[in-house]
Design a protein around this motif. Structure first.
Motif, PDB file in Angstrom:
ATOM      1  N   LEU A  10       0.800  -1.217   0.000  1.00 54.99           N
ATOM      2  CA  LEU A  10       0.000   0.000   0.000  1.00 54.99           C
ATOM      3  C   LEU A  10       0.833   1.268   0.000  1.00 54.99           C
ATOM      4  CD1 LEU A  10      -2.673  -1.248   2.518  1.00 54.99           C
ATOM      5  CD2 LEU A  10      -2.867  -1.041   0.066  1.00 54.99           C
ATOM      6  N   GLY A  11       2.066   1.194   0.355  1.00 57.54           N
ATOM      7  CA  GLY A  11       2.935   2.357   0.273  1.00 57.54           C
ATOM      8  C   GLY A  11       4.113   2.015  -0.596  1.00 57.54           C
ATOM      9  N   LEU A  12       4.366   2.747  -1.619  1.00 52.73           N
ATOM     10  CA  LEU A  12       5.430   2.436  -2.560  1.00 52.73           C
ATOM     11  C   LEU A  12       6.463   3.541  -2.520  1.00 52.73           C
ATOM     12  CD1 LEU A  12       3.203   1.349  -5.555  1.00 52.73           C
ATOM     13  CD2 LEU A  12       4.334  -0.109  -3.897  1.00 52.73           C
ATOM     14  N   SER A  13       7.729   3.163  -2.405  1.00 58.45           N
ATOM     15  CA  SER A  13       8.783   4.165  -2.363  1.00 58.45           C
ATOM     16  C   SER A  13      10.005   3.626  -3.049  1.00 58.45           C
ATOM     17  CB  SER A  13       9.114   4.504  -0.908  1.00 58.45           C
ATOM     18  OG  SER A  13      10.283   5.281  -0.837  1.00 58.45           O
ATOM     19  N   PHE A  14      10.743   4.500  -3.714  1.00 57.66           N
ATOM     20  CA  PHE A  14      12.015   4.076  -4.255  1.00 57.66           C
ATOM     21  C   PHE A  14      13.088   5.084  -3.877  1.00 57.66           C
ATOM     22  CE2 PHE A  14       9.175   5.678  -7.376  1.00 57.66           C
ATOM     23  CZ  PHE A  14       9.862   6.434  -8.302  1.00 57.66           C
ATOM     24  N   THR A  22      22.316   2.566 -10.085  1.00 58.28           N
ATOM     25  CA  THR A  22      21.389   1.549  -9.622  1.00 58.28           C
ATOM     26  C   THR A  22      20.053   1.617 -10.356  1.00 58.28           C
ATOM     27  OG1 THR A  22      20.692   3.012  -7.824  1.00 58.28           O
ATOM     28  CG2 THR A  22      22.417   1.373  -7.342  1.00 58.28           C
ATOM     29  N   LEU A  23      19.474   2.803 -10.410  1.00 58.84           N
ATOM     30  CA  LEU A  23      18.161   2.927 -11.023  1.00 58.84           C
ATOM     31  C   LEU A  23      17.981   4.356 -11.506  1.00 58.84           C
ATOM     32  CD1 LEU A  23      15.785   0.942 -11.378  1.00 58.84           C
ATOM     33  CD2 LEU A  23      14.745   1.982  -9.377  1.00 58.84           C
ATOM     34  N   LYS A  24      17.520   4.504 -12.728  1.00 58.16           N
ATOM     35  CA  LYS A  24      17.373   5.849 -13.293  1.00 58.16           C
ATOM     36  C   LYS A  24      15.987   5.994 -13.904  1.00 58.16           C
ATOM     37  CE  LYS A  24      19.719   9.150 -16.325  1.00 58.16           C
ATOM     38  NZ  LYS A  24      18.467   9.714 -16.852  1.00 58.16           N
ATOM     39  N   LEU A  25      15.299   7.033 -13.498  1.00 55.93           N
ATOM     40  CA  LEU A  25      13.983   7.327 -14.042  1.00 55.93           C
ATOM     41  C   LEU A  25      14.088   7.796 -15.487  1.00 55.93           C
ATOM     42  CD1 LEU A  25      12.130   9.295 -11.233  1.00 55.93           C
ATOM     43  CD2 LEU A  25      11.400   7.152 -12.245  1.00 55.93           C
ATOM     44  N   ARG A  26      13.099   7.445 -16.278  1.00 59.08           N
ATOM     45  CA  ARG A  26      12.999   8.010 -17.621  1.00 59.08           C
ATOM     46  C   ARG A  26      12.694   9.504 -17.511  1.00 59.08           C
ATOM     47  NH1 ARG A  26      11.067   4.436 -22.021  1.00 59.08           N
ATOM     48  NH2 ARG A  26      10.034   6.328 -22.752  1.00 59.08           N
ATOM     49  N   SER A  45       6.224  -0.611 -15.728  1.00 53.39           N
ATOM     50  CA  SER A  45       7.597  -0.321 -15.340  1.00 53.39           C
ATOM     51  C   SER A  45       8.331   0.394 -16.459  1.00 53.39           C
ATOM     52  CB  SER A  45       8.328  -1.619 -14.973  1.00 53.39           C
ATOM     53  OG  SER A  45       9.651  -1.355 -14.572  1.00 53.39           O
ATOM     54  N   GLY A  46       8.031   0.020 -17.704  1.00 53.89           N
ATOM     55  CA  GLY A  46       8.666   0.658 -18.846  1.00 53.89           C
ATOM     56  C   GLY A  46       8.310   2.123 -18.992  1.00 53.89           C
ATOM     57  N   GLN A  57      13.367  -3.115  -8.015  1.00 53.68           N
ATOM     58  CA  GLN A  57      14.012  -1.928  -7.453  1.00 53.68           C
ATOM     59  C   GLN A  57      13.074  -0.734  -7.476  1.00 53.68           C
ATOM     60  OE1 GLN A  57      17.511  -2.978 -10.132  1.00 53.68           O
ATOM     61  NE2 GLN A  57      18.467  -1.595  -8.669  1.00 53.68           N
ATOM     62  N   LEU A  58      12.299  -0.640  -8.541  1.00 54.27           N
ATOM     63  CA  LEU A  58      11.341   0.456  -8.650  1.00 54.27           C
ATOM     64  C   LEU A  58      10.341   0.405  -7.507  1.00 54.27           C
ATOM     65  CD1 LEU A  58      10.006   2.783 -10.261  1.00 54.27           C
ATOM     66  CD2 LEU A  58       8.741   1.048 -11.517  1.00 54.27           C
ATOM     67  N   TRP A  59       9.914  -0.810  -7.149  1.00 52.41           N
ATOM     68  CA  TRP A  59       8.896  -0.965  -6.115  1.00 52.41           C
ATOM     69  C   TRP A  59       9.487  -1.352  -4.758  1.00 52.41           C
ATOM     70  CZ3 TRP A  59       3.277  -1.559  -6.963  1.00 52.41           C
ATOM     71  CH2 TRP A  59       2.880  -1.022  -8.199  1.00 52.41           C
ATOM     72  N   GLN A  60      10.825  -1.401  -4.666  1.00 53.05           N
ATOM     73  CA  GLN A  60      11.486  -1.729  -3.402  1.00 53.05           C
ATOM     74  C   GLN A  60      10.980  -3.050  -2.827  1.00 53.05           C
ATOM     75  OE1 GLN A  60      14.013   0.576  -1.493  1.00 53.05           O
ATOM     76  NE2 GLN A  60      14.177   0.462  -3.709  1.00 53.05           N
TER      77      GLN A  60
END
Length: 334
Positions: A10-14, A22-26, A45-46, A57-60
């Protein structure tokens, strides 16, 4: 409808996802996205990442959540706050906070990949050991002298051990490891479904309920077992696993997006549902001024493992840029 209780994230954080290594946003990642019917975890995710397989990783997600993912549904809203680097899930006008909750899974839940592309292949075994297959009961006769049976026809078989639905198969091709030449099993060709009308003691009687290929005298019978379309989260396969494409389902020469292929990595090698491989063209050499020069082997697709057997696995090709062929290699997805 297949149902089970699954915890909902219910709580999503990255937090920390802005780290480039590690992870890069578009750049065009949406600030707000409403989940729609037909969406998949891969596609959503795309929208946020150039590498959809980085979904955990996006959704931890931790390992248990990867195996038993939290569902999202059409109408759910994903809201991105670039200032804090956080993603949250909204339900209507209500922002849902992090707390333990449960939700009943139903057919509306968003899947990892297009379920319709693999649903039929989850209803039947695809690879068997030759010894086990030849030990399976076989169809010995029809109601008359015909050797090919159609829907509605009666079939007689060696004695079966239980009532219900059985599936008819005939032996297909042998799968061999392209490097070791080890036999990896035999692909079997599905004919159709038959329902038991009389178990009998020496001969069982069945009726053909459906057929997609010929059902013939001598075909082997395997008891139907329901295999749910699981929602394993896409994640990178171990870099050390590697492997090769050994077969393309359906017998075609060139596999395109959403084709199913067989790879020479199975449970014994550590393959798991949800693993994502990069598929690379088989290395090719050309002569330049009398010398052999090996051409670069580009990534041409990404493969999502959706069914695992002991020695092989089946994968669905995603984001394909050119035809995939037997012999193409597996590596890290880019």
């Amino acid at each position: 409808m297949f149902q089970r209780i699954i915890p909902l994230l219910l709580g999503l954080s990255f937090a920390g996802m802005v780290q480039a290594d590690t992870l890069k946003l578009r750049d065009d990642a949406p600030a707000r996205y409403v989940v729609k019917r037909g969406d998949t975890l891969w596609a959503i995710s795309g929208r946020y990442l150039s590498s959809p397989w980085r979904w955990p990783q996006l959704w931890q997600m931790n390992r248990s959540e990867i195996r038993d993912p939290h569902w999202i549904y059409p109408g759910d809203v994903l809201v991105l706050d670039r200032a804090t680097g956080k993603l949250r899930l909204e339900k209507g006008q209500r922002v849902v906070k992090l707390s333990p909750q449960v939700r009943v899974e139903d057919s509306d839940a968003i899947r990892s990949i297009p379920a319709a592309r693999i649903a039929a292949l989850l209803k039947r075994p695809l690879v068997v050991e030759q010894a086990a297959f030849t030990a399976a009961p076989r169809i010995i006769a029809g109601a008359d002298d015909r050797v090919v049976l159609a829907q509605g026809n009666t079939a007689y078989s060696q004695p079966l051990d239980s009532a219900g639905v059985w599936q008819a198969f005939r032996t297909g091709k042998e799968l061999k490891d392209p490097d070791s030449k080890e036999s990896l099993g035999f692909e079997v060709i599905y004919g159709g479904d038959l329902a038991v009308t009389d178990l009998g003691t020496t001969v069982s009687t069945l009726q053909v309920k459906s057929s997609v290929e010929e059902i013939a005298i001598g075909d082997r019978l395997i008891k139907y077992q329901t295999v749910p379309v699981l929602n394993y989260v896409p994640r990178e396969a171990p870099a050390s696993m590697g492997g090769k494409v050994v077969s393309i389902y359906g017998g075609v020469a060139d596999a395109a997006q959403y084709s199913s292929v067989v790879i020479n990595r199975g449970a014994r090698d550590g393959a798991e549902l949800g693993y994502v491989f990069g598929v690379y063209k088989k290395p090719r050499s050309v002569k330049v001024d009398g010398k052999e020069v090996t051409l670069p082997a580009p990534e041409i697709s990404q493969l999502f493992v959706y069914r695992v057997f002991d020695k092989v696995s089946y994968g669905l090709l995603l984001d394909t840029t050119q035809a995939v062929n037997v012999g193409d290699t597996l590596g890290r997805p880019e």
